[in-house]
Design an enzyme around this catalytic site. Structure first.
Site, PDB file in Angstrom:
ATOM      1  N   CYS A  82       0.831  -1.206   0.000  1.00  0.00           N
ATOM      2  CA  CYS A  82       0.000   0.000   0.000  1.00  0.00           C
ATOM      3  C   CYS A  82       0.872   1.265   0.000  1.00  0.00           C
ATOM      4  CB  CYS A  82      -0.989  -0.056   1.162  1.00  0.00           C
ATOM      5  SG  CYS A  82      -2.421   0.980   0.867  1.00  0.00           S
ATOM      6  N   HIS A 177      -3.100  -5.378   1.760  1.00  0.00           N
ATOM      7  CA  HIS A 177      -2.452  -5.606   3.057  1.00  0.00           C
ATOM      8  C   HIS A 177      -2.490  -7.072   3.490  1.00  0.00           C
ATOM      9  CE1 HIS A 177      -2.108  -1.365   4.404  1.00  0.00           C
ATOM     10  NE2 HIS A 177      -3.156  -1.177   3.616  1.00  0.00           N
ATOM     11  N   GLU A 179      -0.662  -8.488   5.520  1.00  0.00           N
ATOM     12  CA  GLU A 179      -0.336  -8.593   6.958  1.00  0.00           C
ATOM     13  C   GLU A 179      -1.583  -8.549   7.820  1.00  0.00           C
ATOM     14  OE1 GLU A 179      -0.029  -5.996   5.140  1.00  0.00           O
ATOM     15  OE2 GLU A 179      -0.542  -4.184   6.264  1.00  0.00           O
TER      16      GLU A 179
END
Ligand code: GLN
Length: 200
Positions: A82, A177, A179
């Site tokens: 991002c 994302h 994560e």
């Protein structure tokens, strides 16, 4: 030994803790990077999501921007998500006044490309290089890759063709994302590059 060098997460701003947690789950030693001396120690670096214009300012204030550019040019494996993808792009569209990126990826990205209606959304995306199942991608005020130069290659796109994952040598970038999900195949891809490169 090069193999014992830690993996870094750029920790100027943004969701670096989540990335550190993912990398630690692979058994990697992970350090946060805020200063050039910390950057010098790492064998790879994740640039997290957050706000790219702030990350840009802080990286210059902390004297990290030039060392980061040099490390990228030297072939340090770097994964940007991002805002991190924006930092890795050679060209940033719709940046704040004076906003600069680090560059490295032969692409242009447009910030906040999905507009207000679709500020945040989640979608499953087939990524051929990762195989099945599709990646469940979380987008938050995400950029899109608007042009892909000759040196970069596309890893993933939305159904409408907009590019949201790219790779170039040791650089990897996603608009979304991983994560924030349990699917860490992109981090794994980055980490394999780190292990293969054993940056010295
Ligand atoms: N919109 C942010 C930027 O321009 C990126 C958002 C994110 O990293 N989730 O930097």
């Amino acid at each position: 030994m090069a193999g014992n060098r830690p993996v870094g997460v750029l920790a100027l701003q943004g969701d670096y803790r989540e990335h550190a947690r993912v990398l630690a789950s692979f058994g990697a030693e992970v350090i946060t990077v805020r200063r050039p001396a910390e950057l010098e120690r790492v064998s790879g670096l994740v640039i997290p999501g957050g706000e790219s214009s702030v990350m840009d300012k802080l990286s210059r204030q902390f004297g990290l921007a030039e060392p980061l550019r040099a490390a990228i040019a030297d072939g340090l494996p770097v994964y940007g998500t991002c805002a991190g993808l924006i930092m890795l792009a050679d060209t940033v569209l719709d940046g704040m006044a004076g906003q600069r990126s680090l560059g490295g990826l032969d692409i242009s990205v447009r910030r906040n490309a999905f507009g207000r209606q679709r500020e945040s959304f989640e979608v499953d995306i087939d990524i051929e290089e990762l195989g099945a199942p599709p990646v469940h991608a979380v987008f938050i005020r995400a950029p899109v890759v608007e042009t892909v130069g000759e040196r970069a290659s596309v890893l993933g796109a939305l159904d409408d063709g907009r590019v949201i994952a790219v790779e170039q040598g040791n650089l990897l970038g996603t608009s979304f994302h991983p994560e924030m999900t349990d699917d860490h195949r992109f981090h794994r891809r980055f980490y394999e590059r780190v292990l293969a490169t054993r940056f010295v």
